[in-house]
Each structure stands twice: as C-alpha cells, then as structure tokens.
Scaffold this motif. Sequence first.
Motif, PDB file in Angstrom:
ATOM      1  N   THR A  38       0.812  -1.218   0.000  1.00 33.89           N
ATOM      2  CA  THR A  38       0.000   0.000   0.000  1.00 33.89           C
ATOM      3  C   THR A  38       0.842   1.263   0.000  1.00 33.89           C
ATOM      4  OG1 THR A  38      -0.160   0.019   2.417  1.00 33.89           O
ATOM      5  CG2 THR A  38      -1.859  -1.195   1.212  1.00 33.89           C
ATOM      6  N   THR A  39       2.173   1.115  -0.002  1.00 29.24           N
ATOM      7  CA  THR A  39       3.036   2.300  -0.060  1.00 29.24           C
ATOM      8  C   THR A  39       3.298   2.679  -1.513  1.00 29.24           C
ATOM      9  OG1 THR A  39       4.972   0.839   0.074  1.00 29.24           O
ATOM     10  CG2 THR A  39       4.195   1.833   2.116  1.00 29.24           C
ATOM     11  N   ALA A  40       3.644   3.944  -1.745  1.00 32.56           N
ATOM     12  CA  ALA A  40       3.869   4.435  -3.102  1.00 32.56           C
ATOM     13  C   ALA A  40       5.035   3.695  -3.757  1.00 32.56           C
ATOM     14  CB  ALA A  40       4.145   5.937  -3.078  1.00 32.56           C
ATOM     15  N   PRO A  41       4.895   3.298  -5.010  1.00 32.65           N
ATOM     16  CA  PRO A  41       5.962   2.564  -5.701  1.00 32.65           C
ATOM     17  C   PRO A  41       7.030   3.500  -6.259  1.00 32.65           C
ATOM     18  CG  PRO A  41       4.063   2.746  -7.127  1.00 32.65           C
ATOM     19  CD  PRO A  41       3.668   3.386  -5.823  1.00 32.65           C
ATOM     20  N   ASP A  42       7.758   4.139  -5.363  1.00 33.00           N
ATOM     21  CA  ASP A  42       8.721   5.160  -5.795  1.00 33.00           C
ATOM     22  C   ASP A  42      10.115   4.967  -5.196  1.00 33.00           C
ATOM     23  OD1 ASP A  42       8.158   5.759  -3.181  1.00 33.00           O
ATOM     24  OD2 ASP A  42       7.361   7.763  -3.567  1.00 33.00           O
ATOM     25  N   SER A  43      10.428   3.757  -4.731  1.00 31.75           N
ATOM     26  CA  SER A  43      11.741   3.519  -4.139  1.00 31.75           C
ATOM     27  C   SER A  43      12.206   2.101  -4.443  1.00 31.75           C
ATOM     28  CB  SER A  43      11.692   3.730  -2.617  1.00 31.75           C
ATOM     29  OG  SER A  43      10.911   2.715  -2.003  1.00 31.75           O
ATOM     30  N   LEU A  44      13.528   1.906  -4.326  1.00 26.94           N
ATOM     31  CA  LEU A  44      14.064   0.562  -4.524  1.00 26.94           C
ATOM     32  C   LEU A  44      13.548  -0.395  -3.458  1.00 26.94           C
ATOM     33  CD1 LEU A  44      17.768   1.428  -5.456  1.00 26.94           C
ATOM     34  CD2 LEU A  44      15.932   0.693  -6.989  1.00 26.94           C
ATOM     35  N   GLY A  45      13.272   0.143  -2.269  1.00 28.04           N
ATOM     36  CA  GLY A  45      12.704  -0.681  -1.200  1.00 28.04           C
ATOM     37  C   GLY A  45      11.346  -1.226  -1.581  1.00 28.04           C
ATOM     38  N   TRP A  46      10.569  -0.411  -2.294  1.00 29.56           N
ATOM     39  CA  TRP A  46       9.248  -0.893  -2.735  1.00 29.56           C
ATOM     40  C   TRP A  46       9.403  -2.063  -3.693  1.00 29.56           C
ATOM     41  CZ3 TRP A  46       6.753  -1.874  -7.232  1.00 29.56           C
ATOM     42  CH2 TRP A  46       5.365  -2.095  -7.158  1.00 29.56           C
ATOM     43  N   ILE A  47      10.354  -1.958  -4.618  1.00 31.35           N
ATOM     44  CA  ILE A  47      10.558  -3.035  -5.590  1.00 31.35           C
ATOM     45  C   ILE A  47      10.920  -4.336  -4.882  1.00 31.35           C
ATOM     46  CG2 ILE A  47      11.990  -3.818  -7.507  1.00 31.35           C
ATOM     47  CD1 ILE A  47      12.247  -0.885  -8.355  1.00 31.35           C
ATOM     48  N   ALA A  48      11.837  -4.242  -3.893  1.00 36.58           N
ATOM     49  CA  ALA A  48      12.240  -5.442  -3.151  1.00 36.58           C
ATOM     50  C   ALA A  48      11.053  -6.017  -2.380  1.00 36.58           C
ATOM     51  CB  ALA A  48      13.382  -5.102  -2.195  1.00 36.58           C
ATOM     52  N   ALA A  49      10.252  -5.138  -1.760  1.00 33.18           N
ATOM     53  CA  ALA A  49       9.095  -5.604  -1.000  1.00 33.18           C
ATOM     54  C   ALA A  49       8.034  -6.203  -1.919  1.00 33.18           C
ATOM     55  CB  ALA A  49       8.506  -4.450  -0.184  1.00 33.18           C
ATOM     56  N   ARG A  50       7.828  -5.604  -3.091  1.00 31.34           N
ATOM     57  CA  ARG A  50       6.828  -6.129  -4.022  1.00 31.34           C
ATOM     58  C   ARG A  50       7.242  -7.526  -4.520  1.00 31.34           C
ATOM     59  NH1 ARG A  50       2.224  -4.877  -6.951  1.00 31.34           N
ATOM     60  NH2 ARG A  50       1.778  -3.826  -4.977  1.00 31.34           N
ATOM     61  N   LEU A  51       8.523  -7.730  -4.759  1.00 34.04           N
ATOM     62  CA  LEU A  51       8.996  -9.059  -5.155  1.00 34.04           C
ATOM     63  C   LEU A  51       8.699 -10.089  -4.071  1.00 34.04           C
ATOM     64  CD1 LEU A  51      12.411  -8.147  -6.825  1.00 34.04           C
ATOM     65  CD2 LEU A  51      10.351  -8.990  -7.979  1.00 34.04           C
ATOM     66  N   ALA A  52       8.782  -9.649  -2.819  1.00 35.25           N
ATOM     67  CA  ALA A  52       8.465 -10.563  -1.715  1.00 35.25           C
ATOM     68  C   ALA A  52       6.977 -10.863  -1.649  1.00 35.25           C
ATOM     69  CB  ALA A  52       8.941  -9.959  -0.396  1.00 35.25           C
ATOM     70  N   TRP A  53       6.146  -9.938  -2.108  1.00 35.67           N
ATOM     71  CA  TRP A  53       4.693 -10.146  -2.102  1.00 35.67           C
ATOM     72  C   TRP A  53       4.228 -11.036  -3.254  1.00 35.67           C
ATOM     73  CZ3 TRP A  53       1.123  -9.493   1.440  1.00 35.67           C
ATOM     74  CH2 TRP A  53       1.327  -8.578   2.480  1.00 35.67           C
ATOM     75  N   MET A  54       5.011 -11.143  -4.305  1.00 38.52           N
ATOM     76  CA  MET A  54       4.575 -11.891  -5.488  1.00 38.52           C
ATOM     77  C   MET A  54       4.166 -13.331  -5.167  1.00 38.52           C
ATOM     78  SD  MET A  54       4.944  -9.842  -8.312  1.00 38.52           S
ATOM     79  CE  MET A  54       5.625 -10.628  -9.759  1.00 38.52           C
ATOM     80  N   PRO A  55       4.939 -14.084  -4.370  1.00 36.25           N
ATOM     81  CA  PRO A  55       4.487 -15.445  -4.034  1.00 36.25           C
ATOM     82  C   PRO A  55       3.158 -15.467  -3.276  1.00 36.25           C
ATOM     83  CG  PRO A  55       6.827 -15.169  -3.531  1.00 36.25           C
ATOM     84  CD  PRO A  55       6.274 -13.816  -3.821  1.00 36.25           C
ATOM     85  N   VAL A  56       2.921 -14.434  -2.468  1.00 30.22           N
ATOM     86  CA  VAL A  56       1.650 -14.354  -1.741  1.00 30.22           C
ATOM     87  C   VAL A  56       0.501 -14.190  -2.728  1.00 30.22           C
ATOM     88  CG1 VAL A  56       0.332 -13.060  -0.026  1.00 30.22           C
ATOM     89  CG2 VAL A  56       2.802 -13.366   0.268  1.00 30.22           C
ATOM     90  N   PHE A  57       0.674 -13.301  -3.706  1.00 30.22           N
ATOM     91  CA  PHE A  57      -0.361 -13.127  -4.731  1.00 30.22           C
ATOM     92  C   PHE A  57      -0.604 -14.432  -5.478  1.00 30.22           C
ATOM     93  CE2 PHE A  57       1.290  -8.485  -5.243  1.00 30.22           C
ATOM     94  CZ  PHE A  57       0.703  -8.138  -4.034  1.00 30.22           C
ATOM     95  N   ALA A  58       0.478 -15.148  -5.776  1.00 32.33           N
ATOM     96  CA  ALA A  58       0.352 -16.407  -6.515  1.00 32.33           C
ATOM     97  C   ALA A  58      -0.445 -17.440  -5.716  1.00 32.33           C
ATOM     98  CB  ALA A  58       1.733 -16.956  -6.867  1.00 32.33           C
ATOM     99  N   VAL A  59      -0.158 -17.534  -4.418  1.00 35.17           N
ATOM    100  CA  VAL A  59      -0.894 -18.475  -3.568  1.00 35.17           C
ATOM    101  C   VAL A  59      -2.367 -18.092  -3.507  1.00 35.17           C
ATOM    102  CG1 VAL A  59      -1.181 -19.297  -1.200  1.00 35.17           C
ATOM    103  CG2 VAL A  59       1.110 -19.149  -2.204  1.00 35.17           C
TER     104      VAL A  59
END
Length: 406
Positions: A340-361
């Motif tokens: 839910t945070t703005a996608p404007d940092s490298l930290g967001w990219i790393a966190a979004r990659l971590a969320w991808m498996p959750v979305f897949a499940v």
Amino acid sequence: MSALATLRRTADRIDRQTPAHRDRAVDGLRALALVAVPTGHWLLGGFTLDADGALHNASPLSAFGALAPASWILQMLGVFFLVGGYASALSYGRRTGSTASWLKGRAVRLGRPVLGVTAVWALAAPVLYAAGVPEATLRTAATLVVQPLWFVGVYAVVTALTPYCVRAAHRLGGWAAAPLLASVAAVDFLRYGPFADSVPSWLSLLNILPGWLFAYQLGVSWGEGRVGRRGGWLLLAGGTALFAVLLVVFHYPASMVGVPGAPRTNSHPPSLLVLALAAGQSGAAVLLRDRLARLLARPALWGPVVVVNLCAMTVLCWHQTAMLAAAVPGSFAGAVAGLTTAPDSLGWIAARLAWMPVFAVLLVVIARYARRFESAPRPGRKGAAVRRTVAGVLAAGFAVFALGLA
C-alpha cells in the motif's frame, strides 16, 4: 519427500494421458504468455494510500523509467495472439459443424469466465462497502478487475475473423499480416507525424483491430504451414530492427504498458512498437518451437504447462482479484511496504517481489473455486437460463460502476 513424490506421480499421469498429436510447444508458449500477464500486472502496478485510507492505482514506471525494458519481456500478448491464431486455424480446419457453431462455441468459452468474475464482484462490492471499504478503493478495484478483460473482447473479434484469416494465409502466406502492419504505421504517422495537431484523437482507435490482428494472422499462417524457419528469421530480424529504429530514431515511449501521466502510450491502442515487438517474439517462437517441444517432453515441465492452460481464463480474469485480496485488507493496516506504499523507491521493488508469491498463492486458492466458470454447465441443469440472465444483469451493473458511469 511425500509431497514431491505426489507431484512426480501427478506429472507422470498427465504426461501419459497427453495425446501423441498434442503440440506441446504451442501449449508451452501459451502458458508462458499467460504467466507473463499476472507477473507484469503485479510487478508494474502498485497503489498509493490517501488520507482516508483509500487505495489508488500507481506504477513504479513513473519513478523508475529504467524498468521499461522489463515490460518488453512481460508484454507477451503478441505471443498469446500468435498461438491463438495457430490453434484457431487447426481447430477451424477440424470442425465438423458449421462456421457459425464453431464461432459460437469459441465465444461461449471466452464469455463464461468474464461473466463469472464480473457477477461475483457485483455481489461482493456492496458487501465490502458495508464492511467499511472506502468507495474510492472499490472503484480502484473495479478498474483493475476490468482492466485485463478488454483483451477478451478483442480476442473474440479476431477469432470471429478466423475464416478470413485462413483465406488470406492461403493466398499470401506469412505476408498476409503485412497490410495490418502498414495500416498501423499509417495511423501512427498521422497521429505522431507533422499533421498530429490537426488529427482528431479518435483516429488512434483505428489501430485496435489491425494492431492485435497482426500477430493472430501470423499465427493462422503458421498453423496453415505457411510460415517456416525462413519466415521465423525474417520476423525476428525485421521486428527487432524496427523496434530499435522506433525507439532510437522516432522516440517512441520505451514502456510497453501505460505510465500514469505520460502523454503517449504504446498499448491502448497499440502503436507500431507493439507490432514490432510481436513480430520479433513471433519469429523467436517459430524458431524455438522444436527445442521447446523437446524440453516439454519431460513430465516435470509438461505438467505445469497443462495446468496453466486448463486455467487460462481463470488466470486472466482473477489475477487482479488475487492482488486485491492482499491489498484491500492491507489498507486497513496503513502503510504496508510493497503493498500500500507508493511505488517510488528501490525498497518498494524489493518488498513487491516478496509479495509476489503471496499473490500467486491467493490466485491458486481463488482458482480452486473460480475454475468452475470455465467449465460448461451440465446438460439439462434446471434454472441455467435464469442464472445466466441474473449473472448478465450483475455483470452489466458492475461494468457501469467500473467505467465510472455510476
């Protein structure tokens, strides 16, 4: 170990049950294109949270233009239309009934899952609103749910043109797609060239049909045996060269998906850059077909391909719902990194990659129940007509809401 053994046995069973004439390479290409859709939407789409706790769409491409090349890989609709044209040509050639009945069957298989997801959301939206979900969040969700469904309408139209595509393939072979390329090039010249200021904005809509029919026609020609390795090399080299020229010389936007706030977009409607990418991808697909078929002779690789193909429309229709199933509850927790945070940092990219498996499940869980919308109803089932009518009314209401008309 027991779980791995079960998976291995399942893969072996799928492999044994696969007919010998099944074109595994084409199914593999379709599965690859399908998986790219949720991957692209989950990775290149994000949210911002306003002061009222409502979610709004955002994209990391607005802050990270360097991510644009990722869209070149993840934008595989050209491959999807290619294998769709290939499969339609073969199916059309094997039909036992009339052309009208063949087209009706194709349309029903496309429309049933779309009706299912929109009807379910029409019922869920009031419940979510009563539970405290802000209206702005529901409008954001509705936009995301219908966003990939435009593809189904376009695909249904190009499928209806299959008989004409087959005739064109018989007469012109792989060159049958060339007039479609020329048509898109002409419209792009008018809307981006020296006459751009005097050209009406609606002119770009003329690219929708030829833009997506291009790869489909290539697929039909391929299915009719009119595109071989020489054609594959021509498509790969020509598409790659045209892609580079459009980017470097004519300064087309680098992203293959829309970027919020950008004055131009390549995908809606498709620009000549989309066709250049589709040509290059199509050429690569033709050239790699035999190698891919050999790889998919392995049960461990073939099993997942079969599963993805069986759930094709479910993946397409419900993958945004899977992401929302995490983001909407997350919005009540406030700022959640990568969600839910703005996608404007490298930290967001790393966190979004971590969320991808959750979305897949979450998508797997949803698909377990939504898969029924891809299955034909049992013959003689009572009340089928009433259910279809109710689902149609609900779907229409949700479409009105999603398009901002209510």
